[in-house]
Motif scaffolding. Structure first.
Motif, PDB file in Angstrom:
ATOM      1  N   GLU A 125      53.509  85.116 -28.146  1.00 14.36           N
ATOM      2  CA  GLU A 125      52.551  84.628 -29.148  1.00 14.36           C
ATOM      3  C   GLU A 125      51.469  83.710 -28.605  1.00 14.36           C
ATOM      4  O   GLU A 125      50.463  83.455 -29.293  1.00 14.36           O
ATOM      5  CB  GLU A 125      53.317  83.930 -30.277  1.00 14.36           C
ATOM      6  N   ARG A 173      53.826  80.707 -24.051  1.00 15.15           N
ATOM      7  CA  ARG A 173      54.962  81.638 -23.996  1.00 15.15           C
ATOM      8  C   ARG A 173      54.849  82.549 -22.775  1.00 15.15           C
ATOM      9  O   ARG A 173      55.860  82.814 -22.106  1.00 15.15           O
ATOM     10  CB  ARG A 173      55.016  82.463 -25.276  1.00 15.15           C
ATOM     11  N   PHE A 202      59.974  67.295 -28.794  1.00 16.32           N
ATOM     12  CA  PHE A 202      58.819  67.654 -29.630  1.00 16.32           C
ATOM     13  C   PHE A 202      58.409  66.506 -30.545  1.00 16.32           C
ATOM     14  O   PHE A 202      57.229  66.333 -30.851  1.00 16.32           O
ATOM     15  CB  PHE A 202      59.131  68.896 -30.481  1.00 16.32           C
ATOM     16  N   PHE A 258      51.545  79.534 -34.356  1.00 20.72           N
ATOM     17  CA  PHE A 258      51.350  79.311 -32.924  1.00 20.72           C
ATOM     18  C   PHE A 258      50.375  80.296 -32.269  1.00 20.72           C
ATOM     19  O   PHE A 258      50.283  80.347 -31.049  1.00 20.72           O
ATOM     20  CB  PHE A 258      52.674  79.349 -32.152  1.00 20.72           C
ATOM     21  N   HIS A 282      49.490  72.193 -33.637  1.00 20.58           N
ATOM     22  CA  HIS A 282      50.770  72.077 -32.928  1.00 20.58           C
ATOM     23  C   HIS A 282      50.767  72.798 -31.581  1.00 20.58           C
ATOM     24  O   HIS A 282      51.740  72.695 -30.837  1.00 20.58           O
ATOM     25  CB  HIS A 282      51.919  72.613 -33.780  1.00 20.58           C
ATOM     26  N   ASP A 293      50.517  71.297 -25.734  1.00 22.08           N
ATOM     27  CA  ASP A 293      50.861  72.286 -24.708  1.00 22.08           C
ATOM     28  C   ASP A 293      50.210  71.936 -23.378  1.00 22.08           C
ATOM     29  O   ASP A 293      50.911  71.729 -22.408  1.00 22.08           O
ATOM     30  CB  ASP A 293      50.478  73.741 -25.074  1.00 22.08           C
TER      31      ASP A 293
HETATM   32  C1  GZL Z   1      57.210  74.656 -27.360  1.00 26.67           C
HETATM   33  C2  GZL Z   1      57.129  76.146 -27.609  1.00 26.67           C
HETATM   34  C3  GZL Z   1      55.942  76.447 -28.462  1.00 26.67           C
HETATM   35  C4  GZL Z   1      54.613  76.120 -27.794  1.00 26.67           C
HETATM   36  C5  GZL Z   1      53.767  77.208 -28.340  1.00 26.67           C
HETATM   37  O1  GZL Z   1      58.248  74.384 -26.488  1.00 26.67           O
HETATM   38  O2  GZL Z   1      58.299  76.602 -28.251  1.00 26.67           O
HETATM   39  O3  GZL Z   1      55.938  77.849 -28.731  1.00 26.67           O
HETATM   40  O4  GZL Z   1      54.124  74.842 -28.079  1.00 26.67           O
HETATM   41  C6  GZL Z   1      54.709  78.385 -28.232  1.00 26.67           C
HETATM   42  O5  GZL Z   1      52.559  77.419 -27.649  1.00 26.67           O
HETATM   43  O6  GZL Z   1      54.251  79.470 -28.930  1.00 26.67           O
END
Ligand code: GZL
Length: 332
Positions: A53, A57, A149, A212, A237, A266
């Motif tokens: 996504e 990822r 997070f 995302f 996010h 990120d």
């Molecule tokens: C975070 C991860 C999140 C990222 C996104 O660890 O799970 O999923 O922040 C990703 O970019 O799609």
């Protein structure tokens, strides 16, 4: 050519021994001699990935695949296309295949207890990586490897509080949430909300999931811009939703990074470039490079060694100036 009775019995006995030995060598764990599902002594890991996504990822998948090859671990990899039912199916397949270790990044926090119990009953250890689950029974997995997070959200909010301390009047914030029900979405929202509570001027006037993705970020930001004439800040996010939102903001005749302050999480290359170019204002890093640590944990877990229940990754934050300095050395 006919053989006498005695040698034929010897041949049959030898064949039976070789056949039994052959089965053991094939790693059939029913024989209890399994050195690993592959049968050639290699550890076999079944990995269920969320999907593809975002840039994060992709970097995470690359890190896992490269680290498995480096570690000599046979990797069975499944892309769940952001669907929990696909992850559950993949985990059940890995149980059937009697892999040595299962690892996965749970797309959402809830709904895992049944399949994790099946893995535990099958004697297959599970490692959570990247995202967490809300199972009360911590014995269902060996460890969690990933980010804090809540801290990422809190650092984002604290930066904004500092930036806006001399602002007069309300500061209208819109929030692009990650995948609904996912640990990063729940926790980043929590951390950010707790931090901005320090200043009553800071108000989240709209908050919705963009899943995302860039497309999701653009689509939801278009809705926000139509519904809210005064937007001062976007908290996304992840970088990808922020990058999608840039298109909507520009199309609405506003200057990202100036008319609307943009905070993301990120720190993937495209996000860092937007930050260095002044279109983003702040990024909290979330490292996707979990592969090497995951493979070391898999070896320990397979060997029956104790591992810590939670292993958090080292991360930092970036301003526009820091992004300009860091960009040349970014690995993802
Ligand atoms: C975070 C991860 C999140 C990222 C996104 O660890 O799970 O999923 O922040 C990703 O970019 O799609």
């Amino acid at each position: 050519m006919r053989m006498s009775l005695a040698p034929r019995r010897a041949v049959a006995a030898l064949a039976a021994v070789l056949l039994a030995g052959g089965m053991a060598a094939c790693g059939n764990s029913d024989t209890g001699t399994d050195e690993g599902g592959s049968g050639d002594g290699k550890i076999v890991m079944g990995f269920s990935q969320v999907g593809a996504e975002s840039g994060w990822r992709t970097a995470n998948t690359n890190s896992i695949k490269e680290a498995a090859a480096e570690a000599g671990i046979e990797l069975k990899f499944d892309d769940a296309q952001q669907k929990q039912e696909n992850q559950i199916k993949a985990i059940r397949n890995y149980i059937q295949q009697k892999v040595d270790v299962i690892a996965f990044s749970p797309v959402v926090e809830s709904g895992w207890d049944t399949v994790l119990k099946e893995a535990k009953d099958a004697g297959i250890p599970v490692i959570l990586t990247d995202r967490a689950v809300d199972s009360a029974d911590k014995s269902l997995y060996k460890t969690f490897l990933g980010s804090d997070f809540v801290k990422e959200g809190r650092l984002s909010g604290e930066w904004l509080v500092e930036q806006m301390k001399s602002a007069t009047g309300d500061v209208n914030i819109v929030e692009l949430q990650g995948t609904t029900g996912s640990a990063p979405a729940n926790d980043r929202k929590k951390g950010f909300g707790e931090a901005i509570a320090a200043d009553p001027k800071l108000k989240v006037i709209a908050s919705q999931s963009g899943d995302f993705t860039r497309a999701g970020g653009k689509q939801v930001m278009e809705q926000f811009l139509k519904a809210h004439p005064k937007i001062d800040v976007l908290f996304a996010h992840n970088d990808d939703m922020g990058l999608g939102a840039l298109e909507a903001i520009t199309a609405a005749g506003k200057e990202p990074g100036k008319d609307i302050i943009i905070i993301t999480i990120d720190a993937v290359k495209d996000g860092m470039q937007a930050l260095a170019d002044g279109k983003f204002n702040f990024i909290a890093e979330c490292s996707p490079l979990l592969g090497p640590q995951l493979m070391e944990l898999a070896k320990k877990v397979h060997a029956g060694e104790e591992v810590p229940p939670r292993i958090e990754t080292e991360e930092t934050t970036f301003t526009q100036e820091q992004a300009k300095e860091a960009l040349p050395n970014r690995k993802y």
